[in-house]
Design a protein around this motif. Sequence first.
Motif, PDB file in Angstrom:
ATOM      1  N   VAL A   1      17.503   2.242   3.937  1.00 48.17           N
ATOM      2  CA  VAL A   1      18.107   3.118   2.937  1.00 48.17           C
ATOM      3  C   VAL A   1      18.739   2.260   1.855  1.00 48.17           C
ATOM      4  CG1 VAL A   1      19.885   4.851   2.511  1.00 48.17           C
ATOM      5  CG2 VAL A   1      18.539   4.955   4.613  1.00 48.17           C
ATOM      6  N   ASP A   2      18.559   2.669   0.611  1.00 48.81           N
ATOM      7  CA  ASP A   2      19.144   1.951  -0.517  1.00 48.81           C
ATOM      8  C   ASP A   2      19.480   2.959  -1.599  1.00 48.81           C
ATOM      9  OD1 ASP A   2      19.977   0.183  -2.413  1.00 48.81           O
ATOM     10  OD2 ASP A   2      18.001  -0.626  -2.856  1.00 48.81           O
ATOM     11  N   GLU A   3      20.773   3.190  -1.807  1.00 48.84           N
ATOM     12  CA  GLU A   3      21.220   4.187  -2.773  1.00 48.84           C
ATOM     13  C   GLU A   3      20.551   5.537  -2.497  1.00 48.84           C
ATOM     14  OE1 GLU A   3      23.683   3.795  -4.736  1.00 48.84           O
ATOM     15  OE2 GLU A   3      23.952   1.644  -4.493  1.00 48.84           O
ATOM     16  N   LYS A   4      19.699   6.010  -3.404  1.00 47.66           N
ATOM     17  CA  LYS A   4      19.048   7.315  -3.249  1.00 47.66           C
ATOM     18  C   LYS A   4      17.611   7.192  -2.759  1.00 47.66           C
ATOM     19  CE  LYS A   4      22.346  10.105  -4.710  1.00 47.66           C
ATOM     20  NZ  LYS A   4      22.886  11.193  -3.870  1.00 47.66           N
ATOM     21  N   SER A   5      17.293   6.111  -2.070  1.00 50.10           N
ATOM     22  CA  SER A   5      15.927   5.865  -1.632  1.00 50.10           C
ATOM     23  C   SER A   5      15.878   5.619  -0.129  1.00 50.10           C
ATOM     24  CB  SER A   5      15.340   4.647  -2.368  1.00 50.10           C
ATOM     25  OG  SER A   5      15.410   4.819  -3.771  1.00 50.10           O
ATOM     26  N   VAL A   6      14.760   6.017   0.490  1.00 50.37           N
ATOM     27  CA  VAL A   6      14.585   5.784   1.918  1.00 50.37           C
ATOM     28  C   VAL A   6      13.146   5.354   2.196  1.00 50.37           C
ATOM     29  CG1 VAL A   6      14.038   8.224   2.392  1.00 50.37           C
ATOM     30  CG2 VAL A   6      14.896   6.758   4.236  1.00 50.37           C
ATOM     31  N   SER A   7      13.006   4.360   3.060  1.00 48.94           N
ATOM     32  CA  SER A   7      11.695   3.910   3.515  1.00 48.94           C
ATOM     33  C   SER A   7      11.596   4.160   5.016  1.00 48.94           C
ATOM     34  CB  SER A   7      11.514   2.412   3.228  1.00 48.94           C
ATOM     35  OG  SER A   7      10.407   1.895   3.940  1.00 48.94           O
ATOM     36  N   ILE A   8      10.498   4.791   5.433  1.00 46.17           N
ATOM     37  CA  ILE A   8      10.277   5.100   6.848  1.00 46.17           C
ATOM     38  C   ILE A   8       8.944   4.498   7.264  1.00 46.17           C
ATOM     39  CG2 ILE A   8       9.986   6.935   8.553  1.00 46.17           C
ATOM     40  CD1 ILE A   8      11.616   8.707   6.504  1.00 46.17           C
ATOM     41  N   THR A   9       8.997   3.619   8.238  1.00 45.54           N
ATOM     42  CA  THR A   9       7.793   2.943   8.713  1.00 45.54           C
ATOM     43  C   THR A   9       7.618   3.211  10.205  1.00 45.54           C
ATOM     44  OG1 THR A   9       8.111   1.170   7.102  1.00 45.54           O
ATOM     45  CG2 THR A   9       6.624   0.719   8.930  1.00 45.54           C
ATOM     46  N   PHE A  10       6.387   3.527  10.598  1.00 44.02           N
ATOM     47  CA  PHE A  10       6.116   3.708  12.015  1.00 44.02           C
ATOM     48  C   PHE A  10       4.860   2.929  12.382  1.00 44.02           C
ATOM     49  CE2 PHE A  10       3.995   7.151   9.792  1.00 44.02           C
ATOM     50  CZ  PHE A  10       2.758   7.259  10.401  1.00 44.02           C
ATOM     51  N   ARG A  11       4.778   2.531  13.625  1.00 43.34           N
ATOM     52  CA  ARG A  11       3.671   1.691  14.085  1.00 43.34           C
ATOM     53  C   ARG A  11       2.536   2.556  14.623  1.00 43.34           C
ATOM     54  NH1 ARG A  11       2.416  -0.173  18.987  1.00 43.34           N
ATOM     55  NH2 ARG A  11       4.401   0.564  19.830  1.00 43.34           N
ATOM     56  N   THR A  12       1.319   2.063  14.462  1.00 44.94           N
ATOM     57  CA  THR A  12       0.162   2.719  15.058  1.00 44.94           C
ATOM     58  C   THR A  12      -0.771   1.666  15.614  1.00 44.94           C
ATOM     59  OG1 THR A  12      -1.648   4.272  14.675  1.00 44.94           O
ATOM     60  CG2 THR A  12      -1.130   2.760  12.890  1.00 44.94           C
ATOM     61  N   GLU A  13      -1.449   2.003  16.672  1.00 45.52           N
ATOM     62  CA  GLU A  13      -2.350   1.037  17.312  1.00 45.52           C
ATOM     63  C   GLU A  13      -3.744   1.047  16.701  1.00 45.52           C
ATOM     64  OE1 GLU A  13      -1.541  -1.205  19.312  1.00 45.52           O
ATOM     65  OE2 GLU A  13       0.488  -0.578  19.825  1.00 45.52           O
ATOM     66  N   SER A  14      -4.100   2.139  16.023  1.00 44.84           N
ATOM     67  CA  SER A  14      -5.488   2.261  15.533  1.00 44.84           C
ATOM     68  C   SER A  14      -5.533   2.457  14.027  1.00 44.84           C
ATOM     69  CB  SER A  14      -6.188   3.421  16.239  1.00 44.84           C
ATOM     70  OG  SER A  14      -5.423   4.609  16.122  1.00 44.84           O
ATOM     71  N   ALA A  15      -4.742   1.664  13.321  1.00 44.87           N
ATOM     72  CA  ALA A  15      -4.630   1.839  11.873  1.00 44.87           C
ATOM     73  C   ALA A  15      -5.917   1.554  11.122  1.00 44.87           C
ATOM     74  CB  ALA A  15      -3.517   0.957  11.327  1.00 44.87           C
ATOM     75  N   LEU A  16      -6.844   0.850  11.737  1.00 47.06           N
ATOM     76  CA  LEU A  16      -8.091   0.533  11.051  1.00 47.06           C
ATOM     77  C   LEU A  16      -9.138   1.641  11.185  1.00 47.06           C
ATOM     78  CD1 LEU A  16      -8.442  -3.263  11.897  1.00 47.06           C
ATOM     79  CD2 LEU A  16      -7.598  -2.194   9.812  1.00 47.06           C
ATOM     80  N   SER A  17      -8.780   2.732  11.832  1.00 46.42           N
ATOM     81  CA  SER A  17      -9.700   3.855  11.964  1.00 46.42           C
ATOM     82  C   SER A  17      -9.635   4.720  10.718  1.00 46.42           C
ATOM     83  CB  SER A  17      -9.343   4.699  13.194  1.00 46.42           C
ATOM     84  OG  SER A  17     -10.032   5.927  13.158  1.00 46.42           O
ATOM     85  N   ALA A  18     -10.690   4.722   9.949  1.00 44.75           N
ATOM     86  CA  ALA A  18     -10.701   5.509   8.714  1.00 44.75           C
ATOM     87  C   ALA A  18     -10.564   6.991   9.008  1.00 44.75           C
ATOM     88  CB  ALA A  18     -11.994   5.248   7.951  1.00 44.75           C
ATOM     89  N   ASP A  19     -11.219   7.460  10.045  1.00 44.30           N
ATOM     90  CA  ASP A  19     -11.157   8.877  10.378  1.00 44.30           C
ATOM     91  C   ASP A  19      -9.733   9.317  10.713  1.00 44.30           C
ATOM     92  OD1 ASP A  19     -13.831   9.213   9.963  1.00 44.30           O
ATOM     93  OD2 ASP A  19     -14.383   8.962  12.065  1.00 44.30           O
ATOM     94  N   SER A  20      -9.002   8.455  11.406  1.00 46.20           N
ATOM     95  CA  SER A  20      -7.660   8.831  11.852  1.00 46.20           C
ATOM     96  C   SER A  20      -6.597   8.695  10.771  1.00 46.20           C
ATOM     97  CB  SER A  20      -7.246   7.974  13.062  1.00 46.20           C
ATOM     98  OG  SER A  20      -8.081   8.261  14.157  1.00 46.20           O
ATOM     99  N   PHE A  21      -6.777   7.775   9.837  1.00 46.10           N
ATOM    100  CA  PHE A  21      -5.675   7.474   8.946  1.00 46.10           C
ATOM    101  C   PHE A  21      -5.951   7.726   7.468  1.00 46.10           C
ATOM    102  CE2 PHE A  21      -4.816   5.463  12.874  1.00 46.10           C
ATOM    103  CZ  PHE A  21      -3.471   5.721  13.056  1.00 46.10           C
ATOM    104  N   VAL A  22      -7.134   8.220   7.183  1.00 55.46           N
ATOM    105  CA  VAL A  22      -7.413   8.578   5.794  1.00 55.46           C
ATOM    106  C   VAL A  22      -8.046   9.961   5.713  1.00 55.46           C
ATOM    107  CG1 VAL A  22      -8.658   7.974   3.699  1.00 55.46           C
ATOM    108  CG2 VAL A  22      -7.634   6.185   5.078  1.00 55.46           C
ATOM    109  N   ALA A  23      -9.072  10.213   6.484  1.00 52.11           N
ATOM    110  CA  ALA A  23      -9.836  11.449   6.328  1.00 52.11           C
ATOM    111  C   ALA A  23      -9.395  12.575   7.247  1.00 52.11           C
ATOM    112  CB  ALA A  23     -11.320  11.166   6.561  1.00 52.11           C
TER     113      ALA A  23
END
Length: 301
Positions: free
Chosen positions: A171-193
């Motif tokens: 968190v920084d002033e009026k901004s927030v970054s949220i990051t989560f981990r995934t095991e299959s991030a290279l799967s186009a079907d799962s993470f884009v389409a």
Amino acid sequence: MKKLLCLILSLIILAGCGAKVDEEALNKLSEGLEKRWEYTEQLSDEISIEDLENAVQIELDGLEKYEADDFKDTSLYVLYDDYRRGLDFIKTLMMGESINSPTFQESWHEHMEKRAKTLYDLNANYDLNIADEYKDTFEDVLSGAKYLVEAEKVEEGLSDIKALSDIEIAVDEKSVSITFRTESALSADSFVASKTGYPDKAIEILNTVKDYDYENIVISTTNQDTIAVSSYFTRDSLDKIDFDKWKELDSLDAYKFYSMADAYHIRMGIWESLDGETQRMIGDMNKETSNPFWKEYGFTH
């Protein structure tokens, strides 16, 4: 025989009811802080690394190294020990360092923020007894924890979302970054389409974050400590999302998520695995903005 058993039981009970150090530990924390502030008040504006070392050592000198069994409240032990270890760790980092070193400055800032958060938790749960003359100084220290406190509240708000793991929030002033981990991030079907992957999780996160007062929201998913897909939303864009309508989308229409974002980034390996039609519908691997918060948290540097 009966008297002997009673004697043994009495000894066991007395051993189990030995004096605990909870109140003593809290007093030592308060006294250590006050001694540190008494010292730092006498310092000039030009502070040296030796001055910082002395300030940390003054606190450490008054903090006993207890064991968990010494405490009645184990949660207090965890906070107390975490605080003492934090001081010990930064003292080690200071050895041979220059106060103007960017590396040290970063470590010191991180230490001070974590220190403030631990003190915030201690005071919120146990009410540290700080002398009146140092009340304002103590409040100034606690204010350094405000971003970590906000981040913790956001994390609690996201706790009902399933399949989010290793969440990191900044968190920084009026901004927030949220990051989560995934095991299959290279799967186009799962993470884009597919709506069942990153886009749907991001929508769930946005649906929670909309109730907070943030102007900039960055959502990222990582694989092997590298950002796979990230997206950036301003408050105006967030307010325009029809979350009920999203639920009606067919899973293959999830690419529309990227058209709602003010900016997004898809890692090259994922982008190249998409078929040409999907690439055409999304538009490009990147949708850019000059927002500095997005530049800081939307990419792996």
